[in-house]
Design a protein around this motif. Structure first.
Motif, PDB file in Angstrom:
ATOM      1  N   ASN A 137     -70.135 140.909 -77.588  1.00 13.55           N
ATOM      2  CA  ASN A 137     -70.362 142.334 -77.327  1.00 13.55           C
ATOM      3  C   ASN A 137     -71.392 142.530 -76.222  1.00 13.55           C
ATOM      4  O   ASN A 137     -71.231 143.395 -75.355  1.00 13.55           O
ATOM      5  CB  ASN A 137     -70.812 143.048 -78.602  1.00 13.55           C
ATOM      6  CG  ASN A 137     -69.695 143.183 -79.607  1.00 13.55           C
ATOM      7  OD1 ASN A 137     -68.522 143.065 -79.283  1.00 13.55           O
ATOM      8  ND2 ASN A 137     -70.055 143.407 -80.848  1.00 13.55           N
ATOM      9  N   MET A 138     -72.472 141.740 -76.251  1.00 13.30           N
ATOM     10  CA  MET A 138     -73.491 141.814 -75.197  1.00 13.30           C
ATOM     11  C   MET A 138     -72.877 141.526 -73.837  1.00 13.30           C
ATOM     12  O   MET A 138     -73.192 142.198 -72.860  1.00 13.30           O
ATOM     13  CB  MET A 138     -74.589 140.771 -75.445  1.00 13.30           C
ATOM     14  CG  MET A 138     -75.713 141.185 -76.302  1.00 13.30           C
ATOM     15  SD  MET A 138     -77.032 139.956 -76.161  1.00 13.30           S
ATOM     16  CE  MET A 138     -76.920 139.172 -77.742  1.00 13.30           C
ATOM     17  N   SER A 139     -72.016 140.502 -73.783  1.00 13.13           N
ATOM     18  CA  SER A 139     -71.453 140.106 -72.492  1.00 13.13           C
ATOM     19  C   SER A 139     -70.650 141.233 -71.869  1.00 13.13           C
ATOM     20  O   SER A 139     -70.680 141.433 -70.651  1.00 13.13           O
ATOM     21  CB  SER A 139     -70.590 138.851 -72.632  1.00 13.13           C
ATOM     22  OG  SER A 139     -69.364 139.132 -73.263  1.00 13.13           O
ATOM     23  N   LEU A 140     -69.942 141.984 -72.689  1.00  8.78           N
ATOM     24  CA  LEU A 140     -69.136 143.097 -72.177  1.00  8.78           C
ATOM     25  C   LEU A 140     -70.024 144.220 -71.660  1.00  8.78           C
ATOM     26  O   LEU A 140     -69.766 144.806 -70.609  1.00  8.78           O
ATOM     27  CB  LEU A 140     -68.188 143.603 -73.265  1.00  8.78           C
ATOM     28  CG  LEU A 140     -67.181 142.574 -73.776  1.00  8.78           C
ATOM     29  CD1 LEU A 140     -66.432 143.113 -74.979  1.00  8.78           C
ATOM     30  CD2 LEU A 140     -66.241 142.142 -72.673  1.00  8.78           C
ATOM     31  N   TYR A 141     -71.079 144.522 -72.375  1.00 15.46           N
ATOM     32  CA  TYR A 141     -72.013 145.583 -71.974  1.00 15.46           C
ATOM     33  C   TYR A 141     -72.833 145.159 -70.752  1.00 15.46           C
ATOM     34  O   TYR A 141     -72.985 145.933 -69.800  1.00 15.46           O
ATOM     35  CB  TYR A 141     -72.928 145.927 -73.143  1.00 15.46           C
ATOM     36  CG  TYR A 141     -74.084 146.805 -72.762  1.00 15.46           C
ATOM     37  CD1 TYR A 141     -73.903 148.163 -72.503  1.00 15.46           C
ATOM     38  CD2 TYR A 141     -75.367 146.292 -72.637  1.00 15.46           C
ATOM     39  CE1 TYR A 141     -74.957 148.979 -72.134  1.00 15.46           C
ATOM     40  CE2 TYR A 141     -76.430 147.095 -72.270  1.00 15.46           C
ATOM     41  CZ  TYR A 141     -76.226 148.440 -72.026  1.00 15.46           C
ATOM     42  OH  TYR A 141     -77.273 149.235 -71.663  1.00 15.46           O
ATOM     43  N   LEU A 142     -73.352 143.944 -70.771  1.00 11.19           N
ATOM     44  CA  LEU A 142     -74.273 143.508 -69.715  1.00 11.19           C
ATOM     45  C   LEU A 142     -73.581 143.120 -68.422  1.00 11.19           C
ATOM     46  O   LEU A 142     -74.217 143.048 -67.376  1.00 11.19           O
ATOM     47  CB  LEU A 142     -75.132 142.350 -70.232  1.00 11.19           C
ATOM     48  CG  LEU A 142     -76.069 142.718 -71.382  1.00 11.19           C
ATOM     49  CD1 LEU A 142     -76.772 141.481 -71.905  1.00 11.19           C
ATOM     50  CD2 LEU A 142     -77.064 143.779 -70.942  1.00 11.19           C
ATOM     51  N   LYS A 143     -72.279 142.895 -68.486  1.00  9.72           N
ATOM     52  CA  LYS A 143     -71.530 142.568 -67.270  1.00  9.72           C
ATOM     53  C   LYS A 143     -71.713 143.664 -66.218  1.00  9.72           C
ATOM     54  O   LYS A 143     -71.805 143.387 -65.024  1.00  9.72           O
ATOM     55  CB  LYS A 143     -70.051 142.410 -67.619  1.00  9.72           C
ATOM     56  CG  LYS A 143     -69.189 141.955 -66.492  1.00  9.72           C
ATOM     57  CD  LYS A 143     -67.770 141.728 -67.005  1.00  9.72           C
ATOM     58  CE  LYS A 143     -66.930 141.074 -65.930  1.00  9.72           C
ATOM     59  NZ  LYS A 143     -65.609 140.708 -66.420  1.00  9.72           N
ATOM     60  N   ASN A 144     -71.801 144.910 -66.662  1.00  4.72           N
ATOM     61  CA  ASN A 144     -71.952 146.036 -65.735  1.00  4.72           C
ATOM     62  C   ASN A 144     -73.282 146.047 -65.003  1.00  4.72           C
ATOM     63  O   ASN A 144     -73.418 146.724 -63.988  1.00  4.72           O
ATOM     64  CB  ASN A 144     -71.778 147.360 -66.488  1.00  4.72           C
ATOM     65  CG  ASN A 144     -70.374 147.507 -67.028  1.00  4.72           C
ATOM     66  OD1 ASN A 144     -69.413 147.023 -66.445  1.00  4.72           O
ATOM     67  ND2 ASN A 144     -70.243 148.147 -68.176  1.00  4.72           N
TER      68      ASN A 144
END
Length: 190
Positions: A137-144
């Protein structure tokens, strides 16, 4: 500890991932050292093992292992996120990677929902699965914002659970970390 005491660039500080004031104190210390550069990377290696099967597990033991292995990494990242975002913003044209800004959560293959060959370690398995899910979940949010977040299994390191020595583990992890650019997904097995 020998390397740390002989190197002025290494600072050892106490951080209890189950105590928000300890996390905040560590963040303040790190912030004072990194100043305008931001922080990169965070390598989260904490793990707590509770050896028990379904019939031996207690609420308190399950809560402690989950707080340490799953909730703790999230609280550390939440506190250190401004420093990670700052590091990622320094060179926005650089690809997302461990060289720009990254969170590396050391996980365990026992946290895999498809690993069903062994019994026991129920709290450890569930908490490491939760850690991997939180990291996804972090990876999806922090990718931005250009921050790479991933989990990596270090192999069965010679601790109270494993068999390979730490040097072998690190030699296996480093090439994987060097190749990561955020497009590979979030779980890496060494």
């Amino acid at each position: 500890m020998g390397f740390a005491t002989g190197n002025s660039s290494v600072h050892v500080l106490k951080l209890d991932v189950c105590d928000q004031s300890s996390i905040d104190n560590a963040k303040a210390f790190v912030e004072s050292k990194v100043e305008d550069e931001g922080l990169n990377p965070i390598i989260y290696t904490v793990g707590f093992v509770q050896r028990s099967n379904n019939y031996e597990a207690s609420h308190d033991k399950m809560a402690k292992v989950t707080e340490t292995n799953a909730i703790g990494p999230l609280m550390v990242v939440k506190s250190f996120l401004p420093l990670l975002k700052h590091a990622a913003s320094v060179d926005q044209s650089a690809p997302m990677s461990c060289n720009r800004a990254a969170i590396m959560n050391i996980a365990s293959s026992l946290g895999s929902t498809s690993e069903n060959l062994s019994t026991g370690y129920h709290g450890h398995k569930a908490s490491k699965a939760a850690q991997s899910r939180i990291t996804t979940n972090m990876s999806l949010y922090l990718k931005n914002v250009g921050v790479l977040a991933t989990t990596i299994h270090p192999g069965w390191v010679n601790t109270n659970m494993g068999t390979i020595d730490t040097v072998t583990s690190v030699r296996g992890i480093m090439p994987v970390m060097e190749k990561l650019q955020g497009e590979e997904g979030t779980s890496k097995i060494n």
